[in-house]
Design a protein around this motif. Sequence first.
Motif, PDB file in Angstrom:
ATOM      1  N   PRO A  89      23.537 -38.050  15.667  1.00 30.40           N
ATOM      2  CA  PRO A  89      22.550 -38.605  16.600  1.00 30.40           C
ATOM      3  C   PRO A  89      23.103 -38.646  18.023  1.00 30.40           C
ATOM      4  N   LEU A  90      22.206 -38.599  18.970  1.00 35.98           N
ATOM      5  CA  LEU A  90      22.608 -38.716  20.376  1.00 35.98           C
ATOM      6  C   LEU A  90      23.228 -40.082  20.627  1.00 35.98           C
ATOM      7  N   ASP A  91      24.134 -40.148  21.578  1.00 41.74           N
ATOM      8  CA  ASP A  91      24.733 -41.440  21.952  1.00 41.74           C
ATOM      9  C   ASP A  91      23.676 -42.424  22.418  1.00 41.74           C
ATOM     10  N   THR A  92      22.575 -41.913  22.954  1.00 41.37           N
ATOM     11  CA  THR A  92      21.506 -42.760  23.488  1.00 41.37           C
ATOM     12  C   THR A  92      20.413 -43.060  22.465  1.00 41.37           C
ATOM     13  N   ALA A  93      20.588 -42.619  21.230  1.00 38.62           N
ATOM     14  CA  ALA A  93      19.565 -42.852  20.197  1.00 38.62           C
ATOM     15  C   ALA A  93      19.417 -44.347  19.928  1.00 38.62           C
ATOM     16  N   LYS A  94      18.179 -44.738  19.632  1.00 39.22           N
ATOM     17  CA  LYS A  94      17.923 -46.128  19.276  1.00 39.22           C
ATOM     18  C   LYS A  94      18.536 -46.434  17.916  1.00 39.22           C
ATOM     19  N   GLU A  95      18.845 -47.684  17.683  1.00 36.30           N
ATOM     20  CA  GLU A  95      19.378 -48.132  16.402  1.00 36.30           C
ATOM     21  C   GLU A  95      18.486 -47.648  15.265  1.00 36.30           C
ATOM     22  N   GLY A  96      19.072 -46.973  14.295  1.00 29.98           N
ATOM     23  CA  GLY A  96      18.317 -46.500  13.143  1.00 29.98           C
ATOM     24  C   GLY A  96      17.698 -45.123  13.305  1.00 29.98           C
ATOM     25  N   ASP A  97      17.696 -44.567  14.525  1.00 36.70           N
ATOM     26  CA  ASP A  97      17.153 -43.227  14.735  1.00 36.70           C
ATOM     27  C   ASP A  97      18.171 -42.184  14.299  1.00 36.70           C
ATOM     28  N   TRP A  98      17.700 -41.091  13.766  1.00 40.19           N
ATOM     29  CA  TRP A  98      18.547 -39.929  13.492  1.00 40.19           C
ATOM     30  C   TRP A  98      18.159 -38.875  14.521  1.00 40.19           C
ATOM     31  N   TRP A  99      17.087 -38.142  14.286  1.00 38.39           N
ATOM     32  CA  TRP A  99      16.508 -37.287  15.327  1.00 38.39           C
ATOM     33  C   TRP A  99      15.820 -38.212  16.331  1.00 38.39           C
ATOM     34  N   THR A 100      15.932 -37.923  17.602  1.00 38.88           N
ATOM     35  CA  THR A 100      15.309 -38.724  18.647  1.00 38.88           C
ATOM     36  C   THR A 100      14.045 -38.028  19.134  1.00 38.88           C
ATOM     37  N   GLU A 101      12.913 -38.740  19.038  1.00 40.57           N
ATOM     38  CA  GLU A 101      11.645 -38.164  19.505  1.00 40.57           C
ATOM     39  C   GLU A 101      11.663 -38.025  21.024  1.00 40.57           C
ATOM     40  N   MET A 102      10.951 -37.004  21.486  1.00 41.35           N
ATOM     41  CA  MET A 102      10.859 -36.722  22.906  1.00 41.35           C
ATOM     42  C   MET A 102       9.418 -36.913  23.361  1.00 41.35           C
TER      43      MET A 102
END
Length: 109
Positions: A89-102
Motif C-alpha cells: 500500500p502507498l505510504d499515504t493510504a488510509k488505515e485498512g486500505d490496500w489499493w487506494t481509490e483515486m
Amino acid sequence: MQRIGMVIGLNADKVAEYKKLHAHAWPEVLAMIKACNIQNYTIFLREPENLLFSYYEYTGTDYEADMAKMAADPKTQEWWSVCMPCQKPLDTAKEGDWWTEMEDVFHLD
C-alpha cells in the motif's frame, strides 16, 4: 456505469512474478470479476517507481454487494494470497486500505 481507478505500490523484487501471474491469470478469477459486473479491467505498471494503476468499469447496481461476493469467493481469495505479497500500500493510504481509490477528475467518451 461507474469508473474506478486505484493505485498501489509493487515490491521491486516481485515485478517479474507479478507480471507472470497476470500473464496467466486464473480463469476462475476472471469469471468472478465478470460475474461481479466489472468490465474493461486493466492494470498498468509504471517502472521504475513500481506503481500499479488499475482501471475498471462497474456496471452493476450494488457495488458493495458485488465486492463482498468477490471477496467471499475461495478461488479469488487464493489468487489474492499469491498477488498481495507482491504489492505494498502507498505510504499515504488510509488505515485498512490496500489499493487506494483515486478521484475521477476528467473523462472523455
